[in-house]
Scaffold this active site. Structure first.
Site, PDB file in Angstrom:
ATOM      1  N   LYS A 155       0.514  -0.813  17.384  1.00  0.00           N
ATOM      2  CA  LYS A 155      -0.549  -0.254  16.578  1.00  0.00           C
ATOM      3  C   LYS A 155      -1.188   0.725  17.408  1.00  0.00           C
ATOM      4  O   LYS A 155      -1.968   1.564  17.031  1.00  0.00           O
ATOM      5  CB  LYS A 155      -1.448  -1.006  15.643  1.00  0.00           C
ATOM      6  CG  LYS A 155      -0.830  -1.861  14.655  1.00  0.00           C
ATOM      7  CD  LYS A 155      -0.177  -0.964  13.383  1.00  0.00           C
ATOM      8  CE  LYS A 155       0.960  -0.708  13.545  1.00  0.00           C
ATOM      9  NZ  LYS A 155       1.522   0.207  12.142  1.00  0.00           N
ATOM     10  N   ILE A 160       0.792  -1.263   0.272  1.00  0.00           N
ATOM     11  CA  ILE A 160       0.092  -0.180  -0.062  1.00  0.00           C
ATOM     12  C   ILE A 160       0.829   1.083  -0.025  1.00  0.00           C
ATOM     13  O   ILE A 160       0.360   2.322  -0.530  1.00  0.00           O
ATOM     14  CB  ILE A 160      -1.124   0.160   1.148  1.00  0.00           C
ATOM     15  CG1 ILE A 160      -0.472   0.136   2.530  1.00  0.00           C
ATOM     16  CG2 ILE A 160      -2.095  -1.233   1.164  1.00  0.00           C
ATOM     17  CD1 ILE A 160      -1.377  -0.086   3.603  1.00  0.00           C
ATOM     18  N   TYR A 219       2.886  -6.438  17.763  1.00  0.00           N
ATOM     19  CA  TYR A 219       2.328  -5.683  16.687  1.00  0.00           C
ATOM     20  C   TYR A 219       1.159  -4.832  17.159  1.00  0.00           C
ATOM     21  O   TYR A 219       0.991  -3.718  16.753  1.00  0.00           O
ATOM     22  CB  TYR A 219       1.973  -6.530  15.244  1.00  0.00           C
ATOM     23  CG  TYR A 219       1.434  -5.898  14.525  1.00  0.00           C
ATOM     24  CD1 TYR A 219       2.021  -5.216  13.323  1.00  0.00           C
ATOM     25  CD2 TYR A 219       0.091  -5.936  13.959  1.00  0.00           C
ATOM     26  CE1 TYR A 219       1.410  -4.549  12.104  1.00  0.00           C
ATOM     27  CE2 TYR A 219      -0.685  -5.246  13.129  1.00  0.00           C
ATOM     28  CZ  TYR A 219       0.020  -4.508  12.224  1.00  0.00           C
ATOM     29  OH  TYR A 219      -0.521  -4.033  11.360  1.00  0.00           O
TER      30      TYR A 219
END
Length: 322
Positions: free
Chosen positions: A206, A48, A202
């Site tokens: 975030k 992305i 992770y």
């Protein structure tokens, strides 16, 4: 045969229903042009990040691909220049697992580029191990490196008439927490190096992205800079490139069936970077090109401030933010 056909139709219908309800993201549509503006996109040699950089280049922006892997980044520069017709796309080396590299990137950029309008903190990974500075890999790359990078570039961002910082977080921030005792003693938010610990790390990183965005917005109030964080959707990218063989065997078929492609995954990033009128929503969290709620931890201003102050003690160059 009719029974089998009915079953197959039912399975296909269920797949389509799940895909379009849970996984299919919204599309950002805008004719905004970026001629004369400069953008940095981290982790933009694939996935992305590359798709985001391509869109910005097609709109006329000068785009800096901030990446660790020189060979992949230079290939991405070639691809984006060719597809966009925009020669103002270039690579600058950035290894978010090294605070020295982050400072070096910022120094190079500030010496060579007179303006900065968009900083898109996109790079991310799920991995165990340690950074060059001894931090947990996921925490160091996904959050701490971006934290320092943003602070070092803030003054340049403030010089633009309107500029934005976009932090790519994830829905999994809802499973995250911040253990300051671990952070201060172990330089990480987990205690082990297993695959489970890598996944937990992770999630924690975030949440840190969400908290950073919230506190950054508070500190930037009254300036020309706004900031946003987002969940890009469930994306079929290289984020799990450091997974074990068994995990990849389970992960890859699911990603091909259900997950968004990079173009779909870039839509909310582009929305946060380019949508007009978002300024009153600085510090907020988006998904599917729309405002969304965050977890209770993600709304905790005291936690956000404490994390900021803790990270300032860990990352040299912190005076740039104060």
């Amino acid at each position: 045969m009719s029974v089998l056909l009915s079953v197959l139709v039912g399975v296909l219908a269920a797949y389509l229903l799940i895909y379009y309800i849970l996984f299919k993201g919204a599309r950002f549509k805008s004719n905004v042009t970026l001629k004369g503006k400069t953008a940095i996109v981290t982790g933009s040699n694939t996935g992305i990040g590359k798709t985001t950089a391509l869109d910005l280049a097609k709109r006329g922006a000068r785009v800096i691909l901030a990446c660790r892997n020189k060979q992949k980044a230079e290939a991405a520069v070639y691809d984006i220049r060719k597809e966009s017709g925009n020669p103002e796309v270039l690579y600058m080396h950035l290894d978010l697992a090294s605070l020295k590299s982050v400072r070096g990137f910022a120094e190079t950029f500030l010496k060579s580029e007179p303006r900065l309008d968009l900083l898109i903190n996109n790079a991310g990974l799920i991995a165990s191990g340690r950074t060059e500075d001894g931090f947990g890999m996921a925490f160091g790359v996904n959050h701490l490196g971006h934290f320092l990078l943003t602070l070092l570039l803030l003054d340049r961002l403030k010089q633009a008439e309107h500029s934005r910082v976009v932090n790519v977080s994830a829905l999994l921030h809802r499973l995250g927490s911040v253990d300051f005792n671990l952070l201060n003693t172990q330089k990480d938010l987990v205690t082990g190096q297993s695959s489970w610990h890598a996944f937990r790390a992770y999630c924690h990183s975030k949440l840190c992205n969400v908290l950073f965005t919230r506190e950054l917005a508070n500190r930037l109030e009254g300036t020309s800079v706004t900031c946003y964080c987002l969940h890009p959707g469930v994306i079929a990218t290289e984020i799990g490139r450091n997974m074990g063989a068994l995990q990849k065997l389970l992960f890859l078929p699911m990603s091909k069936l259900f997950f968004l492609d990079p173009e779909g995954g870039a839509q909310t990033t582009l929305y946060c970077a380019l949508q007009e009128g978002l300024e009153p929503l600085s510090g907020r969290y988006f998904s599917s090109c729309a405002l969304q709620n965050v977890s209770a931890h993600g709304r905790d201003d005291a936690l956000a401030k404490k994390l900021w102050e803790s990270l300032c003690c860990h990352s040299p160059g912190r005076r740039a933010a104060q």
